[in-house]
Design an enzyme around this catalytic site. Structure first.
Site, short mmCIF file in Angstrom:
data_model
loop_
_atom_site.label_atom_id
_atom_site.label_comp_id
_atom_site.label_asym_id
_atom_site.label_seq_id
_atom_site.Cartn_x
_atom_site.Cartn_y
_atom_site.Cartn_z
N LYS A 81 0.83 -1.19 0.00
CA LYS A 81 0.00 0.00 0.00
C LYS A 81 0.88 1.26 0.00
O LYS A 81 1.91 1.30 0.68
CB LYS A 81 -0.90 -0.03 1.24
N SER A 157 -8.99 3.25 3.40
CA SER A 157 -7.98 3.78 2.52
C SER A 157 -7.25 2.73 1.70
O SER A 157 -6.47 3.07 0.81
CB SER A 157 -6.95 4.57 3.35
N SER A 181 -9.97 1.16 7.55
CA SER A 181 -9.35 1.18 6.22
C SER A 181 -8.93 -0.18 5.68
O SER A 181 -8.55 -0.28 4.51
CB SER A 181 -8.14 2.13 6.21
#
Length: 478
Positions: A81, A157, A181
């Site tokens: 990520k 996210s 997230s």
């Protein structure tokens, strides 16, 4: 790019991470071939989805030649990520213009463990600026699309990771969670997302994020992949702030054991008083009915949490922490951050954080400790507590807009994720499972929450549900 056979591509997209690693260990496929299958799939699908924002193919090809074929995830293609985790030689921008030229010069502890597990980095997944959104629409890289339906968010996210996994670009990818997230994008994209117990995965080289409110793990398509990944990356370092109990067996082994009869609580009543989508409510109730048929003891229990007050205290704390983070980043960039360096919402967060007194901040932290204790005490009678992951179906792209300058108005939109942040505050493990779909075919996640340190029961019950309500063969029509 090397030509890849249709049969290998089919095997790649239909297999989970452990199955692919098994092929490598038996010599039926090489890590290099898996990397090329991943590259082919990414190149075909990413133009539609914008899930992978840094293609690191040369790095992947080089790493594939060094893979330990006895490692748990030997040769499995993987995405990191674009937030916080540091992989030497890979960009590290946090999707923020202020850091747009940064490249990591060292490995964070979790990345060291990821490499040791045999995962091969093929790219970095999209994330909102600094991770502070439950959609994935950074100005720096553009919006990630949900592979299930045009025009709706993939969540955030970790939305880039979730979209890539759901579309079969990779079977597993890093995800992190400060207020939902991991779980929110897992719900939006129809995959598995576990937020582990506080302290389960070391944050080194950092000492802490958000007083234990931030967590790192993965998203995947199967419970067993998530359990095996937890085995690979879990473990505190000496001196870490939080050290949950460690089971004697592996989480992969524990996840495969049928759970005993469990006492399970559930709720379909949001603790902020908002509405719940009928399809979401029906999915939770059908999950509860399935668990009752499996022999578990079920009872309804609504959380007494004052969710709006808790959310305000939590976001007041994170404002200060964000301002402090940018204070640290200024020492690396060599100049002060300005409004032109960040999205408007981020600037509003920084400004609010800078304006908060130290006395108020430490009072907020103490209040969060007390709220966390109350949550744990309230749910302690249950082996597992079940909630919706999101109270509503995935919102349209643009709904969570980081060009917003009114911080309170923006934060109020997180009400859809009211069942997420309480478990960041309390430290309890929580997983989102893709146990339903709306009438329009959009995935719906159900959240299972366990006692602190008891990922074993969460994973075992998740595996039982995976068998009872199978989802692994569902895939978007791309």
């Amino acid at each position: 790019m090397a030509a890849i056979s249709k049969s290998l591509l089919e095997t790649y997209t239909q297999s989970d991470a452990l199955a692919l690693a098994g092929l490598v260990k038996r010599g039926e496929v090489s890590p290099a071939e898996l990397v090329e299958a991943a590259i082919t799939t990414i190149e075909r699908l990413n133009p539609q989805l914008n899930a992978v924002i840094h293609r690191l193919y040369d790095m992947a090809r080089a790493q594939a030649t060094t893979v330990d074929r006895d490692a748990r995830f030997a040769g499995v293609p993987y995405l990191l990520k674009e937030l916080a985790s540091s992989w030497t030689g890979a960009p590290l921008t946090n999707s923020c213009r202020y850091l747009k030229d940064f490249v990591a010069d060292s490995d964070s502890e979790v990345v060291r463990r990821i490499k040791a597990a045999g995962l091969v980095l093929v790219g970095k997944s999209n994330a909102p600026e600094n991770g502070w959104s439950i959609t994935t629409e950074p100005k720096l890289y553009g919006a990630t699309k949900n592979p299930w339906k045009q025009g709706i968010t993939p969540g955030g996210s970790s939305g880039g990771a979730a979209a890539a996994i759901a579309s079969r670009m990779v079977p597993i990818a890093e995800a992190s969670d400060g207020a939902g997230s991991i779980r929110v994008p897992a719900s939006c994209c129809g995959i598995v997302g576990l937020k582990p117990s506080r302290g389960r995965v070391s944050l080194a080289p950092f000492g802490d994020y958000w007083y234990g409110g931030a967590y790192f793990l993965c998203c995947s398509r199967t419970v067993r992949d998530t359990a095996a990944y937890l085995d690979a990356v879990a473990g505190a370092l000496p001196g870490d702030a939080y050290t949950p109990p460690v089971p004697a067996d592996s989480w992969l082994g524990l996840s495969a054991r049928a759970p005993k009869k469990l006492r399970i609580g559930y709720t379909v009543t949001p603790p902020n008083g908002t509405a719940i989508d009928p399809d979401v409510k029906a999915t939770v109730l059908s999950t509860v009915a399935a668990l009752e048929r499996l022999g578990h003891a079920i009872e309804e229990h609504d959380m007494p949490l004052d969710a709006d007050a808790a959310w305000k205290t939590y976001t007041d704390m994170t404002n200060v922490q964000t301002a402090a983070t940018f204070g640290f980043l200024e020492t690396l960039v060599g100049r002060p951050v300005t409004p032109n360096d960040v999205e408007p919402l981020t600037w509003a967060i920084i400004q609010r954080g800078r304006a908060t007194s130290g006395i108020k901040h430490i009072s907020d932290v103490e209040q969060l400790r007390l709220i966390g204790r109350d949550i744990v005490s309230d749910l302690n009678p249950y082996d597992i507590f079940i909630t919706p992951t999101l109270t509503q179906l995935p919102r349209p792209l643009g709904y969570y807009d980081m060009s917003e300058t009114d911080l309170d108005r923006y934060n109020a939109k997180w009400g859809d994720a009211v069942f997420n942040f309480p478990f960041n505050i309390s430290g309890l493990p929580a997983i989102s499972l893709p146990l339903g779909q709306s009438a329009g075919g959009v995935p719906i996640g159900v959240q299972l929450v366990g006692r602190y340190g008891d990922e074993a029961t969460v994973l075992a019950l998740s595996s039982q549900l995976e068998d009872a309500v199978p989802w692994k063969d569902r895939r978007p029509a791309l």
